[in-house]
Design a protein around this motif. Structure first.
Motif, PDB file in Angstrom:
ATOM      1  N   ILE A  99       0.865  -1.181   0.000  1.00 33.25           N
ATOM      2  CA  ILE A  99       0.000   0.000   0.000  1.00 33.25           C
ATOM      3  C   ILE A  99       0.902   1.231   0.000  1.00 33.25           C
ATOM      4  O   ILE A  99       1.732   1.402   0.899  1.00 33.25           O
ATOM      5  N   ASP A 100       0.733   2.088  -0.972  1.00 33.07           N
ATOM      6  CA  ASP A 100       1.650   3.206  -1.152  1.00 33.07           C
ATOM      7  C   ASP A 100       1.525   4.227  -0.018  1.00 33.07           C
ATOM      8  O   ASP A 100       0.523   4.262   0.690  1.00 33.07           O
ATOM      9  N   LYS A 101       2.550   5.060   0.094  1.00 29.65           N
ATOM     10  CA  LYS A 101       2.455   6.191   1.007  1.00 29.65           C
ATOM     11  C   LYS A 101       1.473   7.201   0.413  1.00 29.65           C
ATOM     12  O   LYS A 101       1.265   7.196  -0.802  1.00 29.65           O
ATOM     13  N   THR A 102       0.896   8.078   1.144  1.00 28.02           N
ATOM     14  CA  THR A 102       0.811   8.068   2.584  1.00 28.02           C
ATOM     15  C   THR A 102      -0.188   6.978   2.969  1.00 28.02           C
ATOM     16  O   THR A 102      -1.275   6.905   2.404  1.00 28.02           O
ATOM     17  N   PHE A 103       0.183   6.123   3.901  1.00 26.01           N
ATOM     18  CA  PHE A 103      -0.561   4.909   4.204  1.00 26.01           C
ATOM     19  C   PHE A 103      -2.027   5.173   4.530  1.00 26.01           C
ATOM     20  O   PHE A 103      -2.920   4.467   4.066  1.00 26.01           O
ATOM     21  N   ALA A 104      -2.293   6.185   5.337  1.00 28.37           N
ATOM     22  CA  ALA A 104      -3.658   6.497   5.762  1.00 28.37           C
ATOM     23  C   ALA A 104      -3.725   7.976   6.141  1.00 28.37           C
ATOM     24  O   ALA A 104      -2.693   8.605   6.388  1.00 28.37           O
ATOM     25  N   PRO A 105      -4.930   8.546   6.211  1.00 26.25           N
ATOM     26  CA  PRO A 105      -5.035   9.961   6.568  1.00 26.25           C
ATOM     27  C   PRO A 105      -4.801  10.235   8.051  1.00 26.25           C
ATOM     28  O   PRO A 105      -4.565  11.380   8.436  1.00 26.25           O
ATOM     29  N   ASP A 106      -4.865   9.178   8.882  1.00 21.96           N
ATOM     30  CA  ASP A 106      -4.684   9.366  10.326  1.00 21.96           C
ATOM     31  C   ASP A 106      -4.378   8.019  10.987  1.00 21.96           C
ATOM     32  O   ASP A 106      -4.500   6.960  10.353  1.00 21.96           O
ATOM     33  N   PHE A 107      -4.003   8.078  12.263  1.00 15.03           N
ATOM     34  CA  PHE A 107      -3.615   6.868  12.997  1.00 15.03           C
ATOM     35  C   PHE A 107      -4.787   5.903  13.161  1.00 15.03           C
ATOM     36  O   PHE A 107      -4.632   4.687  13.046  1.00 15.03           O
ATOM     37  N   TYR A 108      -5.973   6.432  13.428  1.00 15.67           N
ATOM     38  CA  TYR A 108      -7.144   5.579  13.621  1.00 15.67           C
ATOM     39  C   TYR A 108      -7.413   4.727  12.388  1.00 15.67           C
ATOM     40  O   TYR A 108      -7.630   3.516  12.486  1.00 15.67           O
ATOM     41  N   THR A 109      -7.380   5.350  11.209  1.00 17.81           N
ATOM     42  CA  THR A 109      -7.613   4.617   9.960  1.00 17.81           C
ATOM     43  C   THR A 109      -6.496   3.608   9.711  1.00 17.81           C
ATOM     44  O   THR A 109      -6.747   2.483   9.270  1.00 17.81           O
ATOM     45  N   ALA A 110      -5.252   4.021   9.988  1.00 16.25           N
ATOM     46  CA  ALA A 110      -4.114   3.111   9.820  1.00 16.25           C
ATOM     47  C   ALA A 110      -4.301   1.856  10.669  1.00 16.25           C
ATOM     48  O   ALA A 110      -4.051   0.732  10.223  1.00 16.25           O
ATOM     49  N   ASN A 111      -4.763   2.049  11.901  1.00 20.81           N
ATOM     50  CA  ASN A 111      -4.982   0.921  12.812  1.00 20.81           C
ATOM     51  C   ASN A 111      -6.069  -0.009  12.272  1.00 20.81           C
ATOM     52  O   ASN A 111      -5.972  -1.237  12.408  1.00 20.81           O
ATOM     53  N   GLN A 112      -7.094   0.552  11.654  1.00 17.23           N
ATOM     54  CA  GLN A 112      -8.149  -0.265  11.059  1.00 17.23           C
ATOM     55  C   GLN A 112      -7.582  -1.184   9.970  1.00 17.23           C
ATOM     56  O   GLN A 112      -7.942  -2.360   9.882  1.00 17.23           O
ATOM     57  N   ILE A 113      -6.705  -0.625   9.138  1.00 18.37           N
ATOM     58  CA  ILE A 113      -6.115  -1.426   8.063  1.00 18.37           C
ATOM     59  C   ILE A 113      -5.232  -2.526   8.643  1.00 18.37           C
ATOM     60  O   ILE A 113      -5.261  -3.669   8.185  1.00 18.37           O
ATOM     61  N   PHE A 114      -4.451  -2.195   9.673  1.00 17.61           N
ATOM     62  CA  PHE A 114      -3.601  -3.195  10.322  1.00 17.61           C
ATOM     63  C   PHE A 114      -4.449  -4.333  10.885  1.00 17.61           C
ATOM     64  O   PHE A 114      -4.126  -5.510  10.709  1.00 17.61           O
ATOM     65  N   ASN A 115      -5.531  -3.994  11.576  1.00 14.70           N
ATOM     66  CA  ASN A 115      -6.391  -5.010  12.180  1.00 14.70           C
ATOM     67  C   ASN A 115      -7.065  -5.869  11.112  1.00 14.70           C
ATOM     68  O   ASN A 115      -7.252  -7.076  11.292  1.00 14.70           O
ATOM     69  N   MET A 116      -7.412  -5.249  10.004  1.00 17.81           N
ATOM     70  CA  MET A 116      -8.025  -5.974   8.896  1.00 17.81           C
ATOM     71  C   MET A 116      -7.057  -7.012   8.334  1.00 17.81           C
ATOM     72  O   MET A 116      -7.414  -8.169   8.100  1.00 17.81           O
ATOM     73  N   ALA A 117      -5.806  -6.580   8.097  1.00 16.55           N
ATOM     74  CA  ALA A 117      -4.791  -7.497   7.565  1.00 16.55           C
ATOM     75  C   ALA A 117      -4.551  -8.654   8.529  1.00 16.55           C
ATOM     76  O   ALA A 117      -4.395  -9.808   8.110  1.00 16.55           O
ATOM     77  N   LYS A 118      -4.545  -8.356   9.822  1.00 14.03           N
ATOM     78  CA  LYS A 118      -4.341  -9.391  10.833  1.00 14.03           C
ATOM     79  C   LYS A 118      -5.496 -10.393  10.808  1.00 14.03           C
ATOM     80  O   LYS A 118      -5.283 -11.607  10.909  1.00 14.03           O
ATOM     81  N   ARG A 119      -6.725  -9.887  10.663  1.00 14.65           N
ATOM     82  CA  ARG A 119      -7.907 -10.749  10.654  1.00 14.65           C
ATOM     83  C   ARG A 119      -7.881 -11.716   9.475  1.00 14.65           C
ATOM     84  O   ARG A 119      -8.238 -12.895   9.614  1.00 14.65           O
ATOM     85  N   TYR A 120      -7.429 -11.245   8.328  1.00 19.35           N
ATOM     86  CA  TYR A 120      -7.391 -12.089   7.132  1.00 19.35           C
ATOM     87  C   TYR A 120      -6.063 -12.832   6.971  1.00 19.35           C
ATOM     88  O   TYR A 120      -5.929 -13.657   6.062  1.00 19.35           O
ATOM     89  N   GLY A 121      -5.097 -12.536   7.835  1.00 16.93           N
ATOM     90  CA  GLY A 121      -3.792 -13.168   7.705  1.00 16.93           C
ATOM     91  C   GLY A 121      -3.071 -12.756   6.437  1.00 16.93           C
ATOM     92  O   GLY A 121      -2.317 -13.546   5.854  1.00 16.93           O
ATOM     93  N   THR A 122      -3.292 -11.504   6.017  1.00 18.60           N
ATOM     94  CA  THR A 122      -2.729 -11.019   4.759  1.00 18.60           C
ATOM     95  C   THR A 122      -1.418 -10.282   5.008  1.00 18.60           C
ATOM     96  O   THR A 122      -1.390  -9.287   5.741  1.00 18.60           O
ATOM     97  N   PRO A 123      -0.312 -10.728   4.401  1.00 19.27           N
ATOM     98  CA  PRO A 123       0.951 -10.003   4.534  1.00 19.27           C
ATOM     99  C   PRO A 123       0.893  -8.700   3.733  1.00 19.27           C
ATOM    100  O   PRO A 123       0.448  -8.697   2.581  1.00 19.27           O
ATOM    101  N   PHE A 124       1.284  -7.609   4.347  1.00 20.89           N
ATOM    102  CA  PHE A 124       1.268  -6.330   3.649  1.00 20.89           C
ATOM    103  C   PHE A 124       2.319  -5.416   4.264  1.00 20.89           C
ATOM    104  O   PHE A 124       2.820  -5.653   5.360  1.00 20.89           O
TER     105      PHE A 124
END
Length: 239
Positions: free
Chosen positions: A81-106
């Motif tokens: 996922i290109d920079k800038t990763f997310a507009p804020d920390f809250y959104t960034a955390n959502q993406i991290f949690n999503m990847a963890k839930r699906y076991g997706t390396p990113f």
């Protein structure tokens, strides 16, 4: 072109775009795909099913990345996922949690993390970092990424001084490390570092960091391992 130049087993094969006609240069998806020998897809889902690995690119519109990530990460395929990763920390955390839930390396990063000059500056405790770009909101990620990459500590204090289009940011970490980030549109990327032993260095960043990043993306697609502590991406977004 770089991916093909590396002669890896990977190639850019499919593409999907939210807008069919670019608002920047008027090029259509079909025209772009024909130019680069890429097959256009009608949906993100179609692209994800056809690809072994995926790149999400909305560098000037990071607010788009969460929606794209929801579509892409559920397929479980290695994703950059290109920079800038997310507009804020809250959104960034959502993406991290999503990847963890699906076991997706990113992973996501500024290309400046892969500047060759940074290797000699590991362990720096005091930094002055300069950088430019057309606007602070989009381009500050590069200098902040350099600061987080080198300081390797949690930032507990951040201040910013506005001087018209010029910005001076000061950061302090838990262990007392410090970084001053200076932005103005025409400024080149440089780093002045004071090391733990008191020695000082100054370097202009002129290495081929974009090419270095592309090589690391290809390596990541192959072994699915991020070459740095991915929690630093969250730290960059928090800062």
């Amino acid at each position: 072109a770089w991916i093909r130049e590396f002669e890896s087993k990977y190639d850019v094969s499919y593409a999907w775009a939210e807008l069919d006609v670019s608002p920047i240069d008027g090029v259509t998806t079909a025209q772009w795909c024909e130019k680069f020998g890429v097959k256009p897809c009608n949906t993100i889902d179609e692209l994800c099913k056809n690809c072994d690995a995926i790149v999400i690119l909305a560098p000037s519109d990071p607010d788009k990345h969460l929606g794209y990530a929801k579509e892409v990460l559920r397929h479980g395929k290695p994703t950059y996922i290109d920079k800038t990763f997310a507009p804020d920390f809250y959104t960034a955390n959502q993406i991290f949690n999503m990847a963890k839930r699906y076991g997706t390396p990113f992973f996501s990063t500024s290309a400046l993390r892969f500047a060759d000059e940074l290797k000699a500056l590991e362990g720096a405790e005091k930094l002055i970092i300069t950088g430019g770009g057309s606007n602070f909101e989009e381009y500050c990620v590069h200098t902040i990424e350099i600061a987080v990459t080198l300081l390797k500590d949690t930032v507990v204090e951040a201040n910013i001084l506005n001087q018209g289009k010029q910005k001076i940011c000061s950061l302090k970490t838990e262990k007392g490390k410090q970084a001053t980030v200076i932005y103005t549109p025409k400024l080149g990327f440089t780093v002045a570092a004071e090391m733990a032993d008191g020695t000082s260095t100054y370097t202009k960043i002129s290495s081929d960091f974009f090419r270095n990043l592309m090589k690391d993306i290809i390596r990541f697609f192959e072994d699915k391992k991020v070459s740095f502590d991915i929690s630093e991406t969250l730290e960059v977004m928090r800062v």
